[in-house]
Design a protein around this motif. Structure first.
Motif, PDB file in Angstrom:
ATOM      1  N   ARG A   1     -70.668  19.459 100.493  1.00  0.00           N
ATOM      2  CA  ARG A   1     -70.872  18.026 100.310  1.00  0.00           C
ATOM      3  C   ARG A   1     -71.974  17.579 101.263  1.00  0.00           C
ATOM      4  O   ARG A   1     -71.932  17.905 102.452  1.00  0.00           O
TER       5      ARG A   1
ATOM      6  N   SER B   1     -69.201  16.335  91.940  1.00  0.00           N
ATOM      7  CA  SER B   1     -68.825  14.927  92.060  1.00  0.00           C
ATOM      8  C   SER B   1     -69.889  14.196  92.851  1.00  0.00           C
ATOM      9  O   SER B   1     -70.723  14.813  93.526  1.00  0.00           O
TER      10      SER B   1
ATOM     11  N   ASP C   1     -70.407  10.293  95.084  1.00  0.00           N
ATOM     12  CA  ASP C   1     -70.011   8.955  95.517  1.00  0.00           C
ATOM     13  C   ASP C   1     -71.171   8.008  95.234  1.00  0.00           C
ATOM     14  O   ASP C   1     -72.295   8.252  95.677  1.00  0.00           O
TER      15      ASP C   1
ATOM     16  N   THR D   1     -66.259   7.154  92.889  1.00  0.00           N
ATOM     17  CA  THR D   1     -66.441   8.603  92.925  1.00  0.00           C
ATOM     18  C   THR D   1     -66.418   9.098  91.496  1.00  0.00           C
ATOM     19  O   THR D   1     -65.405   8.980  90.800  1.00  0.00           O
TER      20      THR D   1
ATOM     21  N   SER E   1     -66.841  12.067  88.602  1.00  0.00           N
ATOM     22  CA  SER E   1     -66.672  13.497  88.379  1.00  0.00           C
ATOM     23  C   SER E   1     -66.290  13.706  86.917  1.00  0.00           C
ATOM     24  O   SER E   1     -66.290  12.755  86.128  1.00  0.00           O
TER      25      SER E   1
ATOM     26  N   SER F   1     -73.232  10.404  98.521  1.00  0.00           N
ATOM     27  CA  SER F   1     -72.963  11.817  98.808  1.00  0.00           C
ATOM     28  C   SER F   1     -72.803  12.588  97.509  1.00  0.00           C
ATOM     29  O   SER F   1     -72.379  12.034  96.485  1.00  0.00           O
TER      30      SER F   1
ATOM     31  N   GLU G   1     -71.430  16.431  95.886  1.00  0.00           N
ATOM     32  CA  GLU G   1     -70.641  17.649  96.065  1.00  0.00           C
ATOM     33  C   GLU G   1     -71.130  18.697  95.071  1.00  0.00           C
ATOM     34  O   GLU G   1     -71.147  18.458  93.858  1.00  0.00           O
TER      35      GLU G   1
END
Length: 471
Positions: free
Chosen positions: A117, A174, A176, A186, A188, A211, A213
């Protein structure tokens, strides 16, 4: 304070309104009269010289939320800066609010899940540094100073791991996101799945990603990679060899063909510095000994300089960083092609010889492999079944060389469009208009426009390869 607005008007921000933002903001708010302003506003491409009304240098997601709400309340023109490598300069605006994520560069590797992440301002060098400590990598950019945000959101087809592990967006698990109304979501496969689909190639149209991932893979720390340099009198021979060579490659090998002038780099002998060259660049994403038979046909051509060798993956990722520092002038265009006919090869070589500055080059990237086994509508990136991407990239240091370089790129690009292109990689596009954006997204454009209407109905995030909200 006065700001540019979305409709082209001016907004007068009162002291009380500004104080409200300042109270909610933990990072730095940099105004045009602050000493840090010039350094903060400049991005990688030296062609871009814009002065925002305010730079909001965020320290975290809460700051991003505050900045987005401030911009939305006052209908301000907004630019979002991650790594600042946006070729057309979308990372900075004139007179509006620049939301700057460059202080948000945290990276965390999770060995249990083989994921990483990274915050929205992280660079690929940051991600590679932490991931390679464990012999892991994701499909990241080929220049270590590139921001993860722009590359991922544009699809991420410029990576040495694309044939083995897919594009950068294919490895996103994923994100944010701060949406246009200041909501923090979030996204995903299981949450806000429509938004998640749009983020994997739809550009910065849908919010500010604080952010990302990513899925990690076992890569390196040593890989068989580098480049073979051939003198220009063999350019046609090497180009034709390359087009035949890539027809039957294992997924582990990702390659590119470049027409360039050998740079005055310490890893090249002085005898070749400045000479026109054809280059086959490659990375084998597997055991180096298994890659040797695969690259053997390249070595058999007896290149003038053979730099194909085992090297650290992080070294490959930063190989050309010194040649393209922040502040260099640059302009680029590109297209995807299903095939490269003989007449196009002749045109490629002829136009390469007309470039006005030695750092400028063209590159032909070969695709297929893992990326091509995913449906074109699985993500917004709609060029998965294309065989090649071809790009004209001009680089120069003196502002007086700008007109000649831009003209060379545009004329070269128009000449290549006679050979049946099929749209572009949005990260390699200038401001070319709505029709060009639609052409590049092909059948995915209308779905993107519908998702845009949900998450950004006023088109607050418009400094990008813009997708207008569906009506």
């Amino acid at each position: 304070m006065q700001f540019e607005q979305l409709d082209g008007g001016k907004a007068e921000i009162t002291d009380a309104d500004f104080q409200e933002l300042r109270t909610a903001f933990r990072g730095k708010l940099i105004a045009p009269d602050d000493k840090e302003f010039d350094e903060a506003r400049h991005i990688w491409n030296g062609m871009i010289d814009r002065r925002p009304g305010l730079i909001a240098q965020c320290s975290g997601a809460a700051d991003v939320i505050a900045a987005v709400k401030f911009a939305g309340t006052h209908s301000l023109l907004v630019a979002v800066r991650g790594g600042g490598h946006s070729w057309p300069g979308h990372s900075v605006c004139g007179g509006g609010l620049m939301i700057d994520l460059s202080r948000m560069r945290g990276v965390r590797v999770d060995l249990a899940t083989k994921t990483v992440r990274a915050e929205g301002g992280a660079l690929w060098g940051d991600v590679d540094h932490d991931s390679q400590a464990f012999g892991l990598a994701t499909s990241g950019g080929v220049v270590s100073t590139t921001g993860i945000g722009g590359l991922t959101l544009g699809g991420g087809s410029q990576t040495w791991l694309i044939r083995k592990y897919g594009s950068t967006a294919d490895n996103l698990l994923s994100a944010d996101v701060v949406t246009a109304n200041g909501d923090f979501l979030t996204a995903s496969e299981t949450q806000y799945a429509d938004l998640f689909w749009a983020l994997r190639g739809g550009g910065g149209n849908f919010g500010v990603v604080t952010s990302f991932e990513f899925r990690l893979h076992t890569v390196g720390p040593m890989v068989l990679a580098g480049a073979a340099f051939f003198l220009w009198d063999r350019a046609k021979e090497i180009t034709n060899f390359y087009l035949d060579y890539v027809k039957d490659l294992p997924d582990e090998l990702t390659t590119a063909l470049l027409h360039w002038n050998a740079p005055p780099a310490p890893f090249l002998p002085e005898s070749i510095h400045g000479q026109r060259v054809a280059i086959i660049a490659a990375c084998y994403a597997g055991a180096a000994e298994a890659g040797e038979p695969v690259v053997a046909p390249i070595r058999a051509l007896k290149p003038a300089v053979d730099l194909l060798a085992p090297l650290p993956y992080t070294a490959l990722q930063s190989f050309f960083d010194p040649l393209f520092p922040k502040g260099i002038y640059s302009y680029s265009k590109s297209d995807y092609f299903d095939k490269i006919p003989a007449a196009m090869v002749d045109d490629m070589i002829a136009w390469a010889e007309r470039k006005p500055t030695p750092l400028s080059f063209t590159h032909l990237n070969h695709f297929g492999g893992a990326m091509a086994r995913v449906a074109n509508n699985a993500t917004p990136f709609a060029q998965r079944d294309a065989t090649f991407a071809f790009s004209q990239d001009a680089f120069w240091h003196r502002p007086e060389d700008t007109a000649a370089n831009v003209k060379w790129v545009k004329d070269y690009w128009q000449a290549m469009r006679a050979h049946s292109p099929r749209g572009a990689y949005v990260n390699f596009m200038a401001d070319e208009g709505e029709d060009r954006v639609r052409e590049s997204y092909r059948g995915n454009y209308d779905r993107l426009a519908r998702i845009k209407r949900i998450y950004d109905p006023t088109n607050l995030f418009r400094l990008n390869q813009n997708i207008k909200p569906a009506r």
